[in-house]
Motif scaffolding. Structure first.
Motif, PDB file in Angstrom:
ATOM      1  N   GLY A 128       0.822  -1.211   0.000  1.00 30.18           N
ATOM      2  CA  GLY A 128       0.000   0.000   0.000  1.00 30.18           C
ATOM      3  C   GLY A 128       0.852   1.255   0.000  1.00 30.18           C
ATOM      4  N   GLN A 129       0.204   2.393   0.258  1.00 31.17           N
ATOM      5  CA  GLN A 129       0.936   3.647   0.355  1.00 31.17           C
ATOM      6  C   GLN A 129       1.896   3.590   1.538  1.00 31.17           C
ATOM      7  OE1 GLN A 129      -2.597   4.123  -0.077  1.00 31.17           O
ATOM      8  NE2 GLN A 129      -2.521   4.849  -2.170  1.00 31.17           N
ATOM      9  N   ARG A 130       2.933   4.430   1.451  1.00 32.30           N
ATOM     10  CA  ARG A 130       4.000   4.369   2.440  1.00 32.30           C
ATOM     11  C   ARG A 130       3.676   5.115   3.739  1.00 32.30           C
ATOM     12  NH1 ARG A 130      10.318   6.307   1.627  1.00 32.30           N
ATOM     13  NH2 ARG A 130      10.899   5.973   3.802  1.00 32.30           N
ATOM     14  N   PHE A 131       3.133   6.324   3.645  1.00 37.04           N
ATOM     15  CA  PHE A 131       2.974   7.168   4.829  1.00 37.04           C
ATOM     16  C   PHE A 131       1.515   7.273   5.255  1.00 37.04           C
ATOM     17  CE2 PHE A 131       6.872   8.725   2.819  1.00 37.04           C
ATOM     18  CZ  PHE A 131       7.745   8.574   3.875  1.00 37.04           C
ATOM     19  N   ALA A 132       1.309   7.104   6.562  1.00 40.56           N
ATOM     20  CA  ALA A 132      -0.038   7.220   7.131  1.00 40.56           C
ATOM     21  C   ALA A 132      -0.029   8.234   8.261  1.00 40.56           C
ATOM     22  CB  ALA A 132      -0.519   5.876   7.662  1.00 40.56           C
ATOM     23  N   VAL A 133      -1.181   8.824   8.493  1.00 39.17           N
ATOM     24  CA  VAL A 133      -1.405   9.667   9.667  1.00 39.17           C
ATOM     25  C   VAL A 133      -2.420   8.929  10.522  1.00 39.17           C
ATOM     26  CG1 VAL A 133      -2.327  11.862  10.490  1.00 39.17           C
ATOM     27  CG2 VAL A 133      -0.877  11.805   8.453  1.00 39.17           C
ATOM     28  N   VAL A 134      -2.068   8.721  11.784  1.00 41.73           N
ATOM     29  CA  VAL A 134      -2.935   7.989  12.713  1.00 41.73           C
ATOM     30  C   VAL A 134      -3.338   8.936  13.840  1.00 41.73           C
ATOM     31  CG1 VAL A 134      -3.117   6.011  14.273  1.00 41.73           C
ATOM     32  CG2 VAL A 134      -1.775   5.825  12.163  1.00 41.73           C
ATOM     33  N   SER A 135      -4.636   9.069  14.055  1.00 43.90           N
ATOM     34  CA  SER A 135      -5.163   9.959  15.090  1.00 43.90           C
ATOM     35  C   SER A 135      -5.963   9.148  16.104  1.00 43.90           C
ATOM     36  CB  SER A 135      -6.095  11.012  14.475  1.00 43.90           C
ATOM     37  OG  SER A 135      -5.450  11.708  13.453  1.00 43.90           O
ATOM     38  N   HIS A 136      -5.897   9.568  17.342  1.00 45.22           N
ATOM     39  CA  HIS A 136      -6.687   8.957  18.408  1.00 45.22           C
ATOM     40  C   HIS A 136      -7.623  10.015  18.956  1.00 45.22           C
ATOM     41  CE1 HIS A 136      -4.254   5.186  18.978  1.00 45.22           C
ATOM     42  NE2 HIS A 136      -3.509   5.906  18.158  1.00 45.22           N
ATOM     43  N   LEU A 137      -8.905   9.723  18.911  1.00 42.67           N
ATOM     44  CA  LEU A 137      -9.922  10.665  19.362  1.00 42.67           C
ATOM     45  C   LEU A 137     -10.612  10.147  20.615  1.00 42.67           C
ATOM     46  CD1 LEU A 137     -11.617  11.438  15.913  1.00 42.67           C
ATOM     47  CD2 LEU A 137      -9.710  12.647  16.997  1.00 42.67           C
ATOM     48  N   LEU A 138     -11.018  11.086  21.465  1.00 37.67           N
ATOM     49  CA  LEU A 138     -11.703  10.748  22.717  1.00 37.67           C
ATOM     50  C   LEU A 138     -13.014  11.509  22.792  1.00 37.67           C
ATOM     51  CD1 LEU A 138     -11.841   9.646  25.700  1.00 37.67           C
ATOM     52  CD2 LEU A 138     -10.583  11.715  26.336  1.00 37.67           C
ATOM     53  N   SER A 139     -14.082  10.796  23.110  1.00 35.09           N
ATOM     54  CA  SER A 139     -15.370  11.426  23.392  1.00 35.09           C
ATOM     55  C   SER A 139     -15.603  11.368  24.892  1.00 35.09           C
ATOM     56  CB  SER A 139     -16.501  10.698  22.668  1.00 35.09           C
ATOM     57  OG  SER A 139     -17.742  11.195  23.105  1.00 35.09           O
ATOM     58  N   VAL A 140     -15.552  12.520  25.530  1.00 33.93           N
ATOM     59  CA  VAL A 140     -15.836  12.590  26.962  1.00 33.93           C
ATOM     60  C   VAL A 140     -17.329  12.362  27.190  1.00 33.93           C
ATOM     61  CG1 VAL A 140     -15.743  14.089  29.010  1.00 33.93           C
ATOM     62  CG2 VAL A 140     -13.897  14.155  27.324  1.00 33.93           C
ATOM     63  N   THR A 141     -18.140  12.861  26.265  1.00 38.70           N
ATOM     64  CA  THR A 141     -19.594  12.725  26.375  1.00 38.70           C
ATOM     65  C   THR A 141     -20.014  11.259  26.419  1.00 38.70           C
ATOM     66  OG1 THR A 141     -19.886  14.782  25.162  1.00 38.70           O
ATOM     67  CG2 THR A 141     -21.787  13.321  25.286  1.00 38.70           C
ATOM     68  N   HIS A 142     -19.471  10.450  25.510  1.00 37.62           N
ATOM     69  CA  HIS A 142     -19.871   9.036  25.412  1.00 37.62           C
ATOM     70  C   HIS A 142     -18.882   8.086  26.081  1.00 37.62           C
ATOM     71  CE1 HIS A 142     -23.114  10.076  22.678  1.00 37.62           C
ATOM     72  NE2 HIS A 142     -22.263  10.745  21.913  1.00 37.62           N
ATOM     73  N   ASN A 143     -17.737   8.613  26.529  1.00 42.51           N
ATOM     74  CA  ASN A 143     -16.694   7.805  27.169  1.00 42.51           C
ATOM     75  C   ASN A 143     -16.213   6.670  26.253  1.00 42.51           C
ATOM     76  OD1 ASN A 143     -14.882   6.986  29.123  1.00 42.51           O
ATOM     77  ND2 ASN A 143     -16.374   5.681  30.161  1.00 42.51           N
ATOM     78  N   TRP A 144     -15.810   7.043  25.025  1.00 41.61           N
ATOM     79  CA  TRP A 144     -15.199   6.056  24.135  1.00 41.61           C
ATOM     80  C   TRP A 144     -14.110   6.696  23.299  1.00 41.61           C
ATOM     81  CZ3 TRP A 144     -20.680   4.862  22.002  1.00 41.61           C
ATOM     82  CH2 TRP A 144     -21.142   5.885  21.183  1.00 41.61           C
ATOM     83  N   ARG A 145     -13.285   5.831  22.721  1.00 45.32           N
ATOM     84  CA  ARG A 145     -12.134   6.264  21.919  1.00 45.32           C
ATOM     85  C   ARG A 145     -12.179   5.574  20.570  1.00 45.32           C
ATOM     86  NH1 ARG A 145      -7.499   7.593  25.673  1.00 45.32           N
ATOM     87  NH2 ARG A 145      -8.423   7.536  27.741  1.00 45.32           N
ATOM     88  N   VAL A 146     -11.518   6.209  19.590  1.00 46.52           N
ATOM     89  CA  VAL A 146     -11.404   5.600  18.269  1.00 46.52           C
ATOM     90  C   VAL A 146     -10.053   5.987  17.670  1.00 46.52           C
ATOM     91  CG1 VAL A 146     -12.490   7.493  16.975  1.00 46.52           C
ATOM     92  CG2 VAL A 146     -12.607   5.165  16.084  1.00 46.52           C
ATOM     93  N   ARG A 147      -9.526   5.093  16.871  1.00 45.81           N
ATOM     94  CA  ARG A 147      -8.291   5.345  16.129  1.00 45.81           C
ATOM     95  C   ARG A 147      -8.671   5.547  14.667  1.00 45.81           C
ATOM     96  NH1 ARG A 147      -5.992   0.741  16.955  1.00 45.81           N
ATOM     97  NH2 ARG A 147      -4.926   1.407  18.840  1.00 45.81           N
ATOM     98  N   ILE A 148      -8.189   6.646  14.072  1.00 43.47           N
ATOM     99  CA  ILE A 148      -8.457   6.953  12.670  1.00 43.47           C
ATOM    100  C   ILE A 148      -7.139   6.910  11.908  1.00 43.47           C
ATOM    101  CG2 ILE A 148      -9.364   8.659  11.050  1.00 43.47           C
ATOM    102  CD1 ILE A 148     -11.497   7.654  12.976  1.00 43.47           C
TER     103      ILE A 148
END
Length: 198
Positions: A75-95
């Motif tokens: 695949g492509q060589r370079f990626a940007v990985v972000s981690h988001l937090l929802s305080v309202t719902h108390n969950w996290r996701v990796r994008i």
């Protein structure tokens, strides 16, 4: 899968819909892959939509996949990985999103959505050479301003290209080509029959 994780996956599918390239859950964490063209609008939707409400960007980094999976990565060589937090719902996701061009990796900036992205994106630019379109102050943050190259790229030499030292005659720090000779360290092998026996 737990109910909380199922609710998060359902909310992500509701908010992002067709923008999701892939969605995986592993070890209780959700990772969503997005196309770079959908990345800025999807990130804004994740922040603003009531179903997700990711108020905080808690991390953003670059990744060089050039030698991933023992060099079999296609695949492509370079990626940007972000981690988001929802305080309202108390969950996290990796994008995760990949820069479409390996020679000139460019991804849209999210610094207007989360101010915390400012320094994270500068770090990814400095260490990986990923450019963030729309970032208003994209300059080096960890290496010297005169530094050449991006030290976290897999093809960057471990010893670097230049070294600096203080020159007492010029009374200033100077740069010069690396003088370290590459060498291979051979581990010491102990060949005694009863070594360590009490």
């Amino acid at each position: 899968m737990s109910t909380k994780l199922e609710n998060l996956v359902n909310a992500l599918q509701q908010v992002l819909g067709e923008r999701i390239k892939s969605l995986g859950t592993d070890l209780g964490e959700v990772t969503v892959a997005l196309d770079s063209t959908d990345y800025p609008m999807a990130m804004q939707a994740l922040r603003d939509h009531d179903a997700t409400r990711f108020e905080q960007l808690i991390d953003l980094c670059g990744v060089d996949y050039s030698q991933y999976a023992d060099g079999t990565w296609e695949g492509q060589r370079f990626a940007v990985v972000s981690h988001l937090l929802s305080v309202t719902h108390n969950w996290r996701v990796r994008i995760r999103t990949f820069a479409p061009d390996d020679a000139m990796p460019i991804v849209a900036s999210v610094s207007t959505l989360w101010s915390a992205a400012n320094w994270y994106e500068r770090e990814a630019f400095d260490l990986f050479g990923i450019l963030f379109e729309g970032h208003n102050d994209l300059r080096r943050i960890l290496t010297d301003y005169g530094f050449i190259g991006h030290p976290f790229r897999k093809d960057f030499p471990v010893s670097g290209y230049v070294e600096m030292r203080y020159d007492p005659e010029q009374k200033r720090v100077i740069y010069q080509p690396v003088t370290i000779e590459p060498r291979e360290n051979v581990p010491r092998v102990i060949r005694e029959e009863n070594y360590g026996a009490a």
